[in-house]
Design an enzyme around this catalytic site. Sequence first.
Site, PDB file in Angstrom:
ATOM      1  N   HIS A  53       0.804  -1.222   0.000  1.00  0.00           N
ATOM      2  CA  HIS A  53       0.000   0.000   0.000  1.00  0.00           C
ATOM      3  C   HIS A  53       0.838   1.274   0.000  1.00  0.00           C
ATOM      4  CE1 HIS A  53      -3.729  -2.365   1.619  1.00  0.00           C
ATOM      5  NE2 HIS A  53      -3.445  -2.625   0.361  1.00  0.00           N
ATOM      6  N   SER A  86      -6.868  -7.327   9.584  1.00  0.00           N
ATOM      7  CA  SER A  86      -8.247  -7.831   9.564  1.00  0.00           C
ATOM      8  C   SER A  86      -8.464  -8.680   8.314  1.00  0.00           C
ATOM      9  CB  SER A  86      -9.238  -6.661   9.587  1.00  0.00           C
ATOM     10  OG  SER A  86      -9.051  -5.855   8.435  1.00  0.00           O
TER      11      SER A  86
HETATM   12  P1  OAD Z   1      -7.383  -3.080  10.084  1.00  0.00           P
HETATM   13  O1  OAD Z   1      -7.602  -1.892  10.953  1.00  0.00           O
HETATM   14  O2  OAD Z   1      -8.440  -3.458   9.123  1.00  0.00           O
HETATM   15  O3  OAD Z   1      -7.105  -4.343  10.997  1.00  0.00           O
HETATM   16  C1  OAD Z   1      -6.195  -4.290  12.054  1.00  0.00           C
HETATM   17  C2  OAD Z   1      -6.138  -5.660  12.694  1.00  0.00           C
HETATM   18  O4  OAD Z   1      -5.159  -5.611  13.699  1.00  0.00           O
HETATM   19  C3  OAD Z   1      -7.448  -6.106  13.351  1.00  0.00           C
HETATM   20  O5  OAD Z   1      -7.773  -7.421  12.916  1.00  0.00           O
HETATM   21  C4  OAD Z   1      -7.121  -6.075  14.836  1.00  0.00           C
HETATM   22  O6  OAD Z   1      -7.804  -7.092  15.577  1.00  0.00           O
HETATM   23  C5  OAD Z   1      -5.637  -6.322  14.829  1.00  0.00           C
HETATM   24  N1  OAD Z   1      -4.919  -5.782  15.994  1.00  0.00           N
HETATM   25  C6  OAD Z   1      -5.253  -4.785  16.840  1.00  0.00           C
HETATM   26  N2  OAD Z   1      -4.314  -4.606  17.778  1.00  0.00           N
HETATM   27  C7  OAD Z   1      -3.352  -5.535  17.523  1.00  0.00           C
HETATM   28  C8  OAD Z   1      -2.113  -5.873  18.135  1.00  0.00           C
HETATM   29  N3  OAD Z   1      -1.670  -5.215  19.209  1.00  0.00           N
HETATM   30  N4  OAD Z   1      -1.395  -6.881  17.604  1.00  0.00           N
HETATM   31  C9  OAD Z   1      -1.829  -7.558  16.508  1.00  0.00           C
HETATM   32  N5  OAD Z   1      -2.990  -7.285  15.903  1.00  0.00           N
HETATM   33  C10 OAD Z   1      -3.734  -6.283  16.392  1.00  0.00           C
HETATM   34  O7  OAD Z   1      -5.974  -2.850   9.368  1.00  0.00           O
HETATM   35  P2  OAD Z   1      -5.389  -3.574   8.075  1.00  0.00           P
HETATM   36  O8  OAD Z   1      -5.797  -4.994   8.045  1.00  0.00           O
HETATM   37  O9  OAD Z   1      -3.959  -3.241   8.012  1.00  0.00           O
HETATM   38  O10 OAD Z   1      -5.525   0.570   3.332  1.00  0.00           O
HETATM   39  O11 OAD Z   1      -6.150  -2.798   6.949  1.00  0.00           O
HETATM   40  C11 OAD Z   1      -5.813  -3.013   5.623  1.00  0.00           C
HETATM   41  C12 OAD Z   1      -5.905  -1.743   4.854  1.00  0.00           C
HETATM   42  O12 OAD Z   1      -7.144  -1.103   5.096  1.00  0.00           O
HETATM   43  C13 OAD Z   1      -4.895  -0.672   5.248  1.00  0.00           C
HETATM   44  O13 OAD Z   1      -3.641  -0.863   4.644  1.00  0.00           O
HETATM   45  C14 OAD Z   1      -5.547   0.572   4.777  1.00  0.00           C
HETATM   46  C15 OAD Z   1      -6.926   0.310   5.312  1.00  0.00           C
HETATM   47  O14 OAD Z   1      -7.939   1.022   4.751  1.00  0.00           O
HETATM   48  C16 OAD Z   1      -5.621   1.683   2.633  1.00  0.00           C
HETATM   49  O15 OAD Z   1      -5.611   2.797   3.140  1.00  0.00           O
HETATM   50  C17 OAD Z   1      -5.703   1.433   1.164  1.00  0.00           C
END
Ligand code: OAD
Length: 246
Positions: free
Chosen positions: A119, A188
């Site tokens: 990204h 997520s």
């Molecule tokens: P999300 O905010 O969708 O998901 C974050 C994940 O991290 C969730 O499943 C939480 O349960 C988990 N989480 C929270 N605290 C944590 C910790 N201390 N250790 C491990 N896990 C933890 O974020 P992404 O999956 O990164 O894209 O989202 C993907 C994309 O959506 C991002 O890159 C961004 C966003 O919109 C764009 O902007 C294009």
Amino acid sequence: MSSSVEAARTALLRAGSVAVLTGAGVSAESGIPTFRSNGGYWRTHRFEDLATPQGFARDPKFVWEWYEERRRSIASATPNAGHAALVELERRVRRFTLNTQNMDGLHDLAGSKNIVKLHGDIWVLRCTRCRRERVDRTVLRELPPYCECGGMLRPGVVWFGEMLPEGAMERASDAVHNADVVIVAGTSARVYPAAGLIPPAMERGTAAIEINPEATDFSSDVTFSLRGPSAEILPMLIMDGGNYGS
Ligand code: OAD
């Protein structure tokens, strides 16, 4: 599906090739908010306004103010023990690729080398006219910023509806395809195409280790679902010595 860190560590120790997919959760313990969990950006902000080309075209100053605020808070963040554990894994395993959806640069700062930034990178500025890119970690005083060519600069990140950086998905898919173990940490897994890296690995029977305090759509299908913060679980999985690939 197993929740045993011990069993996951044993599987990892046998691996000669490891592919990792990280998301915002990996930086949570560095104080950077995620997008969708509690306190996440998309709980209080409209992604349509802040993370789409249309939102930027409508109000570039508004979009830039949000990115600049994030740049300033990320600038004062430091990598956590989860980032460090992945650096250690890269040193010890024969083949290693870190595919990340994070744009905060903390994997680089920690010392990871073979990173695929799916990204983009919040520290890169790209000209909307001449397309030139430059890394800029300074505080941006004038928003929106402009290129020497007179074109408006934009953040070097991928917005919804945009293509991923050239070659990024190919590199990530190759790494996952050739991996003995896939680690999915702090995501997520709801945003495609990145999330699409996971199912083919599971269909092939590659051992998959998920690290997340919450369940995701993939938790029941992975080989190991380790519930907890990545800054705690990744070091437990990786730091304890041993020869990889044996
Ligand atoms: P999300 O905010 O969708 O998901 C974050 C994940 O991290 C969730 O499943 C939480 O349960 C988990 N989480 C929270 N605290 C944590 C910790 N201390 N250790 C491990 N896990 C933890 O974020 P992404 O999956 O990164 O894209 O989202 C993907 C994309 O959506 C991002 O890159 C961004 C966003 O919109 C764009 O902007 C294009």
